[in-house]
Design an enzyme around this catalytic site. Structure first.
Site, mmCIF file in Angstrom:
data_model
loop_
_atom_site.group_PDB
_atom_site.id
_atom_site.type_symbol
_atom_site.label_atom_id
_atom_site.label_comp_id
_atom_site.label_asym_id
_atom_site.label_seq_id
_atom_site.Cartn_x
_atom_site.Cartn_y
_atom_site.Cartn_z
ATOM 1 N N THR A 1 -1.666 -9.895 -2.257
ATOM 2 C CA THR A 1 -2.616 -9.921 -3.958
ATOM 3 C C THR A 1 -3.794 -9.613 -4.071
ATOM 4 O OG1 THR A 1 -0.604 -11.528 -4.429
ATOM 5 C CG2 THR A 1 -2.496 -10.877 -6.085
ATOM 6 N N ASP B 1 2.624 -16.555 -10.518
ATOM 7 C CA ASP B 1 1.105 -17.225 -10.797
ATOM 8 C C ASP B 1 0.130 -15.706 -11.957
ATOM 9 O OD1 ASP B 1 0.665 -16.896 -8.261
ATOM 10 O OD2 ASP B 1 -1.415 -17.029 -8.853
HETATM 11 N N1 ASP Z 1 1.262 -15.605 -6.329
HETATM 12 C C1 ASP Z 1 1.126 -13.720 -6.018
HETATM 13 C C2 ASP Z 1 2.813 -14.373 -6.530
HETATM 14 O O1 ASP Z 1 2.948 -15.357 -6.232
HETATM 15 C C3 ASP Z 1 1.794 -13.458 -4.009
HETATM 16 C C4 ASP Z 1 0.765 -14.004 -3.692
HETATM 17 O O2 ASP Z 1 -0.238 -13.847 -4.419
HETATM 18 O O3 ASP Z 1 0.031 -12.855 -3.116
HETATM 19 O O4 ASP Z 1 3.283 -13.626 -7.066
#
Ligand code: ASP
Length: 315
Positions: A180, A211
């Site tokens: 992300t 999130d």
């Molecule tokens: N937080 C992101 C999600 O759960 C994934 C990530 O941070 O890589 O969609």
């Protein structure tokens, strides 16, 4: 002569476990982080605002196939890309978010358009797509988003699930691909902004929203406290309302940005439940980069001459 007000930008490219893929592509990741931080800093230096700076930084990461956002997004359990993004302006708590987005080259720009040009805060799925078409935002065919690396990861997981003796309920098996992206910035006028964009966790159930696009969880900005972008296991960030909690500790308990980030990420979050990482900046241009995972891709540049990038704890 009056002292120039500080400016700062930080970007992240996801927190999570280490992998061979990261080692093999380390240079590419570092270049990508640098390019993102430079794109944002250039805007700030020219007197641009923090919202445009975080958008510019995140766009370069969405366009970079190494990161799990835009092109290079993780695939869901159906082998499709569904992206989430959010942006927030710290002066008035305006925000824009989009979820379950397909075919939009830069979901962060769509989130920004929602913030600036609609009366809504959050658009999802087909409605967001319909809005994107109306405002002529750049679209791409589905194949544009799917990289070889993500397709291989998807195929491998498929195989594991298929050959597993206990297949029921395994759709989130090893959902550990965290790439992300996010950015936080402070501009010369003291405006703070945050932006986060993701393809989500790999092999996620279709329709799952994490999130990253939830204001107060993976993205938050308030001029009086801080701007935060989060990454890690989305369900855990949601449980702990990470970004707002950091801001609240600063506002109500008088903690510094660093103290608040450490309190939330390292003390109040159980590392056995998953990975969490945050980047933050406050109104003085102090920055924080805190994570409980093996690594968090990150880079920063401030007018206080602090400039760098890291992937692991200290390198
Ligand atoms: N937080 C992101 C999600 O759960 C994934 C990530 O941070 O890589 O969609």
């Amino acid at each position: 002569m009056a002292k120039k007000k500080p400016i700062a930008i930080i970007v992240h490219g996801g927190a999570g476990p280490d992998s061979d893929h990261i080692h093999e592509n380390r240079k590419g990741y570092e270049q990508g982080l640098q390019a993102a931080v430079d794109a944002g800093y250039e805007k700030l230096e020219k007197g641009g605002n923090a919202v445009d700076a975080v958008e510019a930084a995140v766009k370069t990461l969405e366009d970079n196939p190494l990161f799990n956002a835009g092109r290079g997004s993780a695939l869901n359990a159906n082998g499709e890309v569904e992206m989430d993004a959010a942006i927030m302006r710290g002066s008035d708590q305006s925000s824009g978010a989009v979820a379950l987005i397909r075919n939009i080259r830069n979901p962060i720009s769509l989130a920004k358009a929602v913030m600036l040009n609609t009366k809504y805060r959050f658009l999802g799925d087909m409605g967001a797509l319909e809005y994107a078409k109306k405002i002529d935002i750049r679209m791409e065919p589905s194949s544009y988003f799917i990289t070889e690396h993500q397709f291989d990861a998807f195929s491998k997981k498929r195989e594991e699930e298929f050959t597993s003796s206990d297949r029921i309920g395994k759709e989130q098996l090893n959902a550990r691909m965290h790439g992300t992206v996010g950015a936080v910035a402070l501009d010369r006028d003291g405006l703070l902004a945050a932006a986060t964009s993701t393809g989500g966790t790999e092999n996620k159930k279709m329709g799952r929203i994490g999130d990253s696009c939830i204001i107060g969880v993976g993205c938050y900005a308030k001029n009086q406290t801080c701007a935060i972008s989060g990454t890690g296991d989305g369900e855990l960030l949601i449980k702990n309302i990470i970004a707002y909690d950091i801001s609240a500790l600063m506002e109500y308990k008088g903690m510094s940005l660093q103290q608040a980030c450490e309190e939330v990420v390292l003390k109040r979050t159980n590392p056995d439940e998953g990975d969490v990482g945050v980047i933050g900046v406050d109104k003085e241009g102090n920055i924080a980069l805190v994570f409980n995972s093996e690594r968090m891709h990150r880079a920063w540049k401030t007018s206080g001459r602090s400039h760098g990038f890291r992937i692991y704890k200290d390198k």
